[in-house]
Motif scaffolding. Structure first.
Motif, PDB file in Angstrom:
ATOM      1  N   ALA A  10      16.979  19.996  45.430  1.00 18.53           N
ATOM      2  CA  ALA A  10      17.698  18.898  44.793  1.00 18.53           C
ATOM      3  C   ALA A  10      18.056  19.316  43.370  1.00 18.53           C
ATOM      4  CB  ALA A  10      16.825  17.653  44.779  1.00 18.53           C
ATOM      5  N   GLY A  11      19.137  18.734  42.850  1.00 19.81           N
ATOM      6  CA  GLY A  11      19.530  19.005  41.468  1.00 19.81           C
ATOM      7  C   GLY A  11      20.237  20.340  41.323  1.00 19.81           C
ATOM      8  N   GLU A  12      20.418  20.761  40.059  1.00 22.45           N
ATOM      9  CA  GLU A  12      21.130  22.006  39.795  1.00 22.45           C
ATOM     10  C   GLU A  12      20.182  22.969  39.088  1.00 22.45           C
ATOM     11  OE1 GLU A  12      25.072  21.414  38.147  1.00 22.45           O
ATOM     12  OE2 GLU A  12      25.023  23.407  37.231  1.00 22.45           O
ATOM     13  N   HIS A  13      20.198  24.216  39.493  1.00 26.22           N
ATOM     14  CA  HIS A  13      19.285  25.198  38.923  1.00 26.22           C
ATOM     15  C   HIS A  13      20.028  26.472  38.576  1.00 26.22           C
ATOM     16  CE1 HIS A  13      16.013  22.614  40.326  1.00 26.22           C
ATOM     17  NE2 HIS A  13      16.766  22.444  41.401  1.00 26.22           N
ATOM     18  N   ALA A  14      19.531  27.186  37.575  1.00 25.55           N
ATOM     19  CA  ALA A  14      20.150  28.451  37.181  1.00 25.55           C
ATOM     20  C   ALA A  14      20.057  29.434  38.346  1.00 25.55           C
ATOM     21  CB  ALA A  14      19.434  29.017  35.959  1.00 25.55           C
ATOM     22  N   SER A  15      21.022  30.325  38.437  1.00 27.39           N
ATOM     23  CA  SER A  15      21.025  31.283  39.542  1.00 27.39           C
ATOM     24  C   SER A  15      21.740  32.556  39.113  1.00 27.39           C
ATOM     25  CB  SER A  15      21.735  30.682  40.749  1.00 27.39           C
ATOM     26  OG  SER A  15      21.970  31.680  41.713  1.00 27.39           O
ATOM     27  N   ASP A  16      21.295  33.680  39.647  1.00 22.68           N
ATOM     28  CA  ASP A  16      21.976  34.950  39.388  1.00 22.68           C
ATOM     29  C   ASP A  16      22.839  35.354  40.577  1.00 22.68           C
ATOM     30  OD1 ASP A  16      20.078  35.498  41.263  1.00 22.68           O
ATOM     31  OD2 ASP A  16      19.155  37.180  40.183  1.00 22.68           O
ATOM     32  N   ALA A  17      23.196  34.375  41.423  1.00 26.21           N
ATOM     33  CA  ALA A  17      23.964  34.702  42.627  1.00 26.21           C
ATOM     34  C   ALA A  17      25.323  35.296  42.260  1.00 26.21           C
ATOM     35  CB  ALA A  17      24.151  33.448  43.479  1.00 26.21           C
ATOM     36  N   GLU A  18      25.828  36.140  43.132  1.00 21.66           N
ATOM     37  CA  GLU A  18      27.126  36.784  42.892  1.00 21.66           C
ATOM     38  C   GLU A  18      28.262  35.783  42.920  1.00 21.66           C
ATOM     39  OE1 GLU A  18      27.705  40.116  45.585  1.00 21.66           O
ATOM     40  OE2 GLU A  18      25.539  40.436  45.484  1.00 21.66           O
ATOM     41  N   GLU A  19      28.124  34.758  43.746  1.00 19.24           N
ATOM     42  CA  GLU A  19      29.184  33.756  43.832  1.00 19.24           C
ATOM     43  C   GLU A  19      28.569  32.369  43.742  1.00 19.24           C
ATOM     44  OE1 GLU A  19      31.726  34.021  47.285  1.00 19.24           O
ATOM     45  OE2 GLU A  19      33.015  32.400  46.558  1.00 19.24           O
ATOM     46  N   ILE A  20      29.186  31.521  42.921  1.00 18.98           N
ATOM     47  CA  ILE A  20      28.717  30.140  42.821  1.00 18.98           C
ATOM     48  C   ILE A  20      29.875  29.230  43.223  1.00 18.98           C
ATOM     49  CG2 ILE A  20      27.934  28.331  41.237  1.00 18.98           C
ATOM     50  CD1 ILE A  20      26.283  30.402  39.825  1.00 18.98           C
ATOM     51  N   ILE A  21      29.605  28.371  44.187  1.00 18.25           N
ATOM     52  CA  ILE A  21      30.641  27.486  44.711  1.00 18.25           C
ATOM     53  C   ILE A  21      30.305  26.059  44.303  1.00 18.25           C
ATOM     54  CG2 ILE A  21      31.621  26.528  46.844  1.00 18.25           C
ATOM     55  CD1 ILE A  21      31.017  29.278  48.149  1.00 18.25           C
ATOM     56  N   ASP A  22      31.262  25.388  43.670  1.00 17.24           N
ATOM     57  CA  ASP A  22      31.056  23.986  43.306  1.00 17.24           C
ATOM     58  C   ASP A  22      31.540  23.114  44.463  1.00 17.24           C
ATOM     59  OD1 ASP A  22      30.899  21.466  42.309  1.00 17.24           O
ATOM     60  OD2 ASP A  22      32.088  21.844  40.505  1.00 17.24           O
ATOM     61  N   ALA A  23      30.625  22.350  45.051  1.00 17.43           N
ATOM     62  CA  ALA A  23      30.954  21.563  46.239  1.00 17.43           C
ATOM     63  C   ALA A  23      30.956  20.070  45.929  1.00 17.43           C
ATOM     64  CB  ALA A  23      29.962  21.875  47.352  1.00 17.43           C
ATOM     65  N   ALA A  24      31.335  19.690  44.709  1.00 14.19           N
ATOM     66  CA  ALA A  24      31.387  18.263  44.375  1.00 14.19           C
ATOM     67  C   ALA A  24      32.312  17.535  45.352  1.00 14.19           C
ATOM     68  CB  ALA A  24      31.886  18.097  42.941  1.00 14.19           C
ATOM     69  N   GLY A  25      31.886  16.369  45.804  1.00 15.35           N
ATOM     70  CA  GLY A  25      32.702  15.591  46.743  1.00 15.35           C
ATOM     71  C   GLY A  25      32.517  15.987  48.197  1.00 15.35           C
ATOM     72  N   CYS A  26      31.617  16.939  48.432  1.00 15.64           N
ATOM     73  CA  CYS A  26      31.435  17.442  49.802  1.00 15.64           C
ATOM     74  C   CYS A  26      30.003  17.256  50.290  1.00 15.64           C
ATOM     75  CB  CYS A  26      31.748  18.935  49.880  1.00 15.64           C
ATOM     76  SG  CYS A  26      33.466  19.333  49.604  1.00 15.64           S
ATOM     77  N   ALA A  27      29.891  17.082  51.596  1.00 13.48           N
ATOM     78  CA  ALA A  27      28.590  17.179  52.253  1.00 13.48           C
ATOM     79  C   ALA A  27      28.393  18.625  52.687  1.00 13.48           C
ATOM     80  CB  ALA A  27      28.523  16.252  53.460  1.00 13.48           C
ATOM     81  N   LEU A  28      27.148  19.069  52.616  1.00 16.38           N
ATOM     82  CA  LEU A  28      26.777  20.421  53.054  1.00 16.38           C
ATOM     83  C   LEU A  28      25.774  20.252  54.184  1.00 16.38           C
ATOM     84  CD1 LEU A  28      26.468  23.509  52.813  1.00 16.38           C
ATOM     85  CD2 LEU A  28      24.990  23.150  50.850  1.00 16.38           C
ATOM     86  N   LEU A  29      26.114  20.790  55.339  1.00 15.49           N
ATOM     87  CA  LEU A  29      25.228  20.598  56.492  1.00 15.49           C
ATOM     88  C   LEU A  29      25.244  21.835  57.376  1.00 15.49           C
ATOM     89  CD1 LEU A  29      26.960  18.272  59.095  1.00 15.49           C
ATOM     90  CD2 LEU A  29      28.004  18.696  56.883  1.00 15.49           C
ATOM     91  N   PRO A  30      24.284  21.910  58.303  1.00 16.78           N
ATOM     92  CA  PRO A  30      24.295  23.045  59.220  1.00 16.78           C
ATOM     93  C   PRO A  30      25.609  23.062  59.994  1.00 16.78           C
ATOM     94  CG  PRO A  30      22.275  21.740  59.470  1.00 16.78           C
ATOM     95  CD  PRO A  30      23.182  20.971  58.580  1.00 16.78           C
ATOM     96  N   GLY A  31      26.080  24.238  60.335  1.00 16.80           N
ATOM     97  CA  GLY A  31      27.290  24.353  61.145  1.00 16.80           C
ATOM     98  C   GLY A  31      27.097  23.671  62.483  1.00 16.80           C
TER      99      GLY A  31
END
Lengths: 431, 431
Positions: A38-59
């Protein structure tokens, strides 16, 4: 492909039937879910995707499809199953390996664009479909359409050779033994196919008890129902997925539950071909794992898992006259976890360690808003449509984005599949 | 707005139930259809639109909706009609005129974007809805939600004043007398409303026989069915549109046919609320004009006329176990001509002289192709979805294009409606 991706600001349904959705982020590393928070956390990931307005669920998982049906959708309308199978047989018998390759690519493209990350394809040219699935990147189970009464279908020997090939390659595309049904396969072929599946420790896929007439004919021939007959031929069990099961009696249902056999419920085909309405609520109550399927494009006519969820939900409520059955979280569970269980794939939930098979779905458009944890499941099942999927990821690889396949390799695929479809239809009209 | 527009290279379904689709062009002048022709012809039109890959058909007509339901979709799930009506009453009673204005705009935006050119809206603040419809440009019938048992609903006096206003203005937005149903209106109010509709020579809209329980209660109170009771109150006839009619007996069906009363069939709501399945095929066989409706967003949850067509088609085939009933051209006819007849609007077909209410629908995407005259109707009904609509025109005015409302005035509407929806939900949770 990025080795690490973070998706932020999404409304996450990590396991749709377990726990309330939360706004947060999911981290993907080397193709797998690394963390869900939950929430937002710092990350060193190569790609960061902003998914505001979207649900994220299993395929979403499609446990019954036929890619060979996709190029000629909209023909052979208005017929019941037996007449319909006869009507499409000529087209099926003429389909070439190359046409099936294009059909499979188009089928998987449509599936991915609508939020499907895994599909079971009972197909006529399994090597072509296998190649198409590997190239486009969808997680697939290839189930050759074996039926010794139909000379144009693949054989168990071909299935065996494809099983050998798949065993040596990566596991995103796998092979089940496919047997069309008890009426187009001999009993010996069913038993042999079931033994083959056991030998390779893989799945078995058949149509079963789709119409009342089929059940009556099998009863008359063998004295028992199709489900019982499959049991006698050792074709039921935890690795078997039966499509349809519309006409299953009390003993059938008990046998499905006892053996751990999975059911692929395809509401569109059952309605469109006039077959009836499957007893989904009762099967689930007895502990049968019921997953969802589109069936082929000619029987649907769209391979949209959101459409399948909505039909599965509303038809049961209406026919049982009980609006409380199959609440949205149960439907989402059927489309994700139950589907993954039926196909035995390491996905179906956003849980660390599982494959990163997931989708982002816009829930802030006129027809889906407002987006809130409390109503997300309802609006995913009853309001969203495949066109709301803005990103589809399989094994950590982003395959679609903003309604398009990411790889330029497929830029001409819609044109190619249209051309082949028109050729197939023209050939039919001339014969 | 261009005074003359030509749409070229489309697959035209001018009157879906009459004649084969043809590739050709349609000319629009001064808001009306000027010509429909096969092939391509020279034109001096101000605007020429190339519609290659698209079907061109009359706009779809939604004969039963409630705009006040749109902002909170996904709440009040899983309840049967009576409990559901009780659950949403608190929200309905608190809805302000300004909130309904935003809700109506959002409803009409969603409708237009999904291919709806005309909508009947039974609404709580009819002046707000009337204003919204005029501003956004949809063809609308505003039917105030009158019910003397519910103190928060508009009155017949307010309906009369809105009828006076509408009579003085253009005819794209009209007013029907709306009466919620026989249980929330007194018999005197039903009779008075029916008389008011006669006086203004306008339509009358009511819910009728949606659940078995409603019919039983009316029988117990009056000795007759709701349809018979409405007949006795002079509320049936060629200007009456009854929503639902799920539970209508033989005598009811005869009375509906004899009086020319229209039925607004809303398959989603009937299924989702567990009400049952309306006898659509039998009603049509008896000559009743059956049109289609979405009902409110909470009972659907999406105001997509393509989704309504698909449910209307497949559910009847499945429940009657007859795949030949309601072929695609009949479903398209219900969504266009029958809807226009029910709402008494000069549209529903692409015929010279009629209003240019029309839509362009992509049929060349993976999920809709191949596009051919023979399979266009099937794929419009069974494969296309509202998101495939690339242009919506009402009275010659292009209101949506490529999935967006054309006028910049509405650029912030999705954000505004989301904000109001969240306010409404928060207010509910606090009370």
């Amino acid at each position: 492909m990025s080795r690490s991706i973070v998706i932020r600001n999404a409304l996450i349904l990590a396991q749709p039937s377990a726990g309330q959705p939360v706004f947060g982020q999911v981290e993907i590393r080397y193709g797998r879910i690394a963390s869900v928070a939950a929430g937002e956390h710092a990350s060193d990931a190569e790609e960061i995707i902003d998914a505001a307005g979207c649900a994220l669920l299993p395929g979403l998982v499609n446990t019954h499809a036929h890619s060979h049906s996709s190029l000629t959708r909209g023909s052979a309308e208005g017929a019941a199953l037996d007449a319909w199978l006869a009507a499409i047989e000529s087209e099926q018998s003429q389909l070439t390996e190359e046409q099936e390759y294009i059909a499979a690519l188009a089928t998987y493209a449509e599936a991915l664009l609508s939020g499907t990350t895994a599909i079971l394809d009972m197909c006529l040219h399994p090597r072509a479909a296998y190649r198409a699935a590997r190239e486009i990147g969808i997680r697939a189970v290839i189930a050759p359409y074996v039926a010794d009464s139909k000379p144009f279908t693949p054989t168990l020997a071909e299935t065996t050779s494809l099983l050998d090939l798949a065993a040596a390659e990566d596991d995103r595309v796998r092979v089940f033994v496919g047997l069309h049904d008890l009426e187009s396969c001999s009993d010996a072929q069913i038993a042999e196919g079931a033994a083959l599946a056991r030998r390779f420790a893989t799945g078995l896929h058949l149509h079963c008890s789709e119409t009342e007439g089929q059940v009556a004919r099998t009863r008359s021939r063998t004295g028992v129902t199709p489900v019982a007959r499959l049991g006698a031929l050792r074709a039921l069990g935890k690795r078997t997925v039966l499509a349809h099961c519309v006409w299953v009696d009390d003993a059938d249902r008990r046998l499905l539950a006892e053996t751990g056999t999975h059911v692929a419920h395809c509401p569109h085909a059952n309605l469109k071909l006039g077959s009836g309405v499957a007893p989904v609520v009762d099967l689930r109550r007895r502990g049968v794992n019921v997953a969802l399927g589109t069936d082929g494009a000619k029987a649907n006519n769209r391979l949209d898992p959101f459409d399948v969820m909505k039909f599965a939900s509303l038809v049961q409520k209406g026919v049982l006259r009980d609006p409380a059955v199959l609440p949205p979280i149960e439907i989402l569970d059927m489309a994700t976890r139950c589907g993954a269980a039926a196909l035995d794939i390491p996905a179906g939930a956003l849980v660390p360690g599982l494959a990163a098979d997931l989708i982002l779905v816009r829930l802030d458009d006129f027809h889906t808003q407002p987006m809130l944890p409390d109503n997300a499941a309802a609006n995913l099942v009853h309001a969203a449509r495949g066109s709301d999927v803005v990103l589809t990821m399989v094994a950590g690889e982003i395959l679609t984005r903003s309604g398009r396949l990411v790889s330029e390799r497929w830029d001409s695929l819609a044109d190619d599949s249209r051309r082949v479809g028109l050729e197939l239809i023209a050939a039919q009209s001339l014969t």
